[in-house]
Scaffold this motif. Structure first.
Motif, mmCIF file in Angstrom:
data_model
loop_
_atom_site.group_PDB
_atom_site.id
_atom_site.type_symbol
_atom_site.label_atom_id
_atom_site.label_comp_id
_atom_site.label_asym_id
_atom_site.label_seq_id
_atom_site.Cartn_x
_atom_site.Cartn_y
_atom_site.Cartn_z
ATOM 1 N N ALA A 127 -12.012 -28.728 -2.860
ATOM 2 C CA ALA A 127 -12.383 -27.898 -4.015
ATOM 3 C C ALA A 127 -13.822 -27.390 -3.881
ATOM 4 N N ILE A 128 -14.739 -28.263 -3.477
ATOM 5 C CA ILE A 128 -16.142 -27.845 -3.314
ATOM 6 C C ILE A 128 -16.259 -26.823 -2.181
ATOM 7 N N ALA A 129 -15.531 -27.051 -1.091
ATOM 8 C CA ALA A 129 -15.583 -26.128 0.047
ATOM 9 C C ALA A 129 -15.146 -24.723 -0.363
ATOM 10 N N GLN A 130 -14.081 -24.631 -1.151
ATOM 11 C CA GLN A 130 -13.626 -23.311 -1.577
ATOM 12 C C GLN A 130 -14.619 -22.661 -2.523
ATOM 13 N N SER A 131 -15.216 -23.444 -3.406
ATOM 14 C CA SER A 131 -16.206 -22.850 -4.313
ATOM 15 C C SER A 131 -17.480 -22.460 -3.563
ATOM 16 N N SER A 132 -17.684 -23.028 -2.376
ATOM 17 C CA SER A 132 -18.842 -22.683 -1.545
ATOM 18 C C SER A 132 -18.580 -21.478 -0.657
ATOM 19 N N GLY A 133 -17.349 -20.990 -0.657
ATOM 20 C CA GLY A 133 -17.042 -19.785 0.110
ATOM 21 C C GLY A 133 -16.203 -19.986 1.355
ATOM 22 N N LEU A 134 -15.774 -21.222 1.643
ATOM 23 C CA LEU A 134 -14.875 -21.410 2.777
ATOM 24 C C LEU A 134 -13.508 -20.843 2.409
ATOM 25 N N THR A 135 -12.830 -20.287 3.388
ATOM 26 C CA THR A 135 -11.518 -19.699 3.130
ATOM 27 C C THR A 135 -10.432 -20.777 3.200
ATOM 28 N N GLU A 136 -9.292 -20.452 2.619
ATOM 29 C CA GLU A 136 -8.149 -21.374 2.693
ATOM 30 C C GLU A 136 -7.822 -21.689 4.146
ATOM 31 N N ARG A 184 -30.263 -22.098 -3.427
ATOM 32 C CA ARG A 184 -29.052 -22.790 -2.979
ATOM 33 C C ARG A 184 -28.728 -24.026 -3.806
ATOM 34 N N ALA A 185 -29.736 -24.792 -4.166
ATOM 35 C CA ALA A 185 -29.502 -26.039 -4.903
ATOM 36 C C ALA A 185 -28.835 -25.757 -6.242
ATOM 37 N N VAL A 186 -29.280 -24.725 -6.943
ATOM 38 C CA VAL A 186 -28.695 -24.385 -8.238
ATOM 39 C C VAL A 186 -27.219 -24.022 -8.064
ATOM 40 N N GLU A 187 -26.927 -23.223 -7.068
ATOM 41 C CA GLU A 187 -25.532 -22.832 -6.816
ATOM 42 C C GLU A 187 -24.688 -24.047 -6.435
ATOM 43 N N ARG A 188 -25.239 -24.932 -5.637
ATOM 44 C CA ARG A 188 -24.501 -26.142 -5.248
ATOM 45 C C ARG A 188 -24.241 -27.033 -6.457
ATOM 46 N N ILE A 189 -25.221 -27.152 -7.342
ATOM 47 C CA ILE A 189 -25.028 -27.951 -8.561
ATOM 48 C C ILE A 189 -23.918 -27.343 -9.415
ATOM 49 N N ARG A 190 -23.933 -26.019 -9.550
ATOM 50 C CA ARG A 190 -22.857 -25.336 -10.301
ATOM 51 C C ARG A 190 -21.492 -25.604 -9.667
ATOM 52 N N ASN A 191 -21.402 -25.469 -8.346
ATOM 53 C CA ASN A 191 -20.131 -25.710 -7.655
ATOM 54 C C ASN A 191 -19.641 -27.140 -7.864
ATOM 55 N N HIS A 192 -20.543 -28.090 -7.733
ATOM 56 C CA HIS A 192 -20.163 -29.489 -7.919
ATOM 57 C C HIS A 192 -19.735 -29.749 -9.361
ATOM 58 N N SER A 193 -20.458 -29.192 -10.318
ATOM 59 C CA SER A 193 -20.123 -29.387 -11.735
ATOM 60 C C SER A 193 -18.757 -28.797 -12.060
ATOM 61 N N ARG A 194 -18.506 -27.570 -11.595
ATOM 62 C CA ARG A 194 -17.194 -26.936 -11.820
ATOM 63 C C ARG A 194 -16.086 -27.775 -11.214
ATOM 64 N N THR A 195 -16.335 -28.281 -10.013
ATOM 65 C CA THR A 195 -15.323 -29.077 -9.329
ATOM 66 C C THR A 195 -15.048 -30.367 -10.087
ATOM 67 N N LEU A 196 -16.078 -31.061 -10.499
ATOM 68 C CA LEU A 196 -15.895 -32.327 -11.218
ATOM 69 C C LEU A 196 -15.160 -32.135 -12.534
ATOM 70 N N ARG A 197 -15.360 -30.996 -13.187
ATOM 71 C CA ARG A 197 -14.639 -30.714 -14.443
ATOM 72 C C ARG A 197 -13.141 -30.519 -14.210
#
Length: 181
Positions: free
Chosen positions: A78-87, A2-15
């Motif tokens: 943005a992070i919520a959507q990359s984590s799988g929450l729906t619109e 989970r931590a790796v996926e969360r880091i990826r999501n946060h990094s994508r979002t920050l970019r």
């Protein structure tokens, strides 16, 4: 993990940040020990993964809406959507009680975030008891910590005038909500 996926999501979002990228860091850089401690705490929250990250994202987004932090709503959506929450889960937060976009547990998590964010915190005993029928004490600790930290983030960002960066542009974004008590 989970931590790796969360880091990826946060990094994508920050970019995705388009403007005002250095608002918060610019302020905190004036006090390096505060910048370092904030970065450390944020990192520890990412690595604390006994609780489903989607539940933390829901709770943090609800708190951000109640605190009315535009930056927090921007990055959080943005992070919520990359984590799988729906619109729909993001846009229905103000009316979560009547929405069918959430499970029973998700509604309890959102209600808990609402109660913790309220000043003073309200109705926590019953919510805590209900949540403990679904979560372990370690998971509830993570949830409470995430909500409390989101309150700190939002209030700090507002106090320093940190502006949204456009990370959620083109996506569903949670909206500010009426203040509680």
């Amino acid at each position: 993990m989970r931590a790796v996926e969360r880091i990826r999501n946060h990094s994508r979002t920050l970019r995705r940040a388009k403007r005002h990228r250095t608002d918060l860091v610019g302020w905190l850089a004036r006090r390096p020990q505060l910048l370092a401690s904030t970065a450390f705490y944020e990192t520890m929250l990412i690595f604390a993964n006994r609780l489903d990250p989607r539940l933390k994202e829901l709770a943090e987004l609800k708190a951000a809406g109640l605190v009315n932090c535009e930056f927090c709503l921007d990055i959080g959506s943005a992070i919520a959507q990359s984590s799988g929450l729906t619109e729909r889960q993001i846009t229905d937060l103000p009316r979560y009680r009547t929405s069918d976009a959430y499970t029973e547990l998700e509604k309890l998590v959102i209600a808990y975030a609402e109660a913790v964010t309220s000043t003073p915190a309200i109705e926590l005993d019953e919510l805590r008891k209900q949540l403990l029928t679904h979560l372990t004490k370690a998971q509830l600790t993570e949830l409470a910590t995430a909500i409390a930290w989101e309150n700190q983030r939002g209030r700090l960002n507002q106090a320093l005038g940190v502006r949204p960066t456009g990370m959620s542009e083109g996506m569903a974004c949670a909206i500010p909500e009426s203040r509680l008590g």
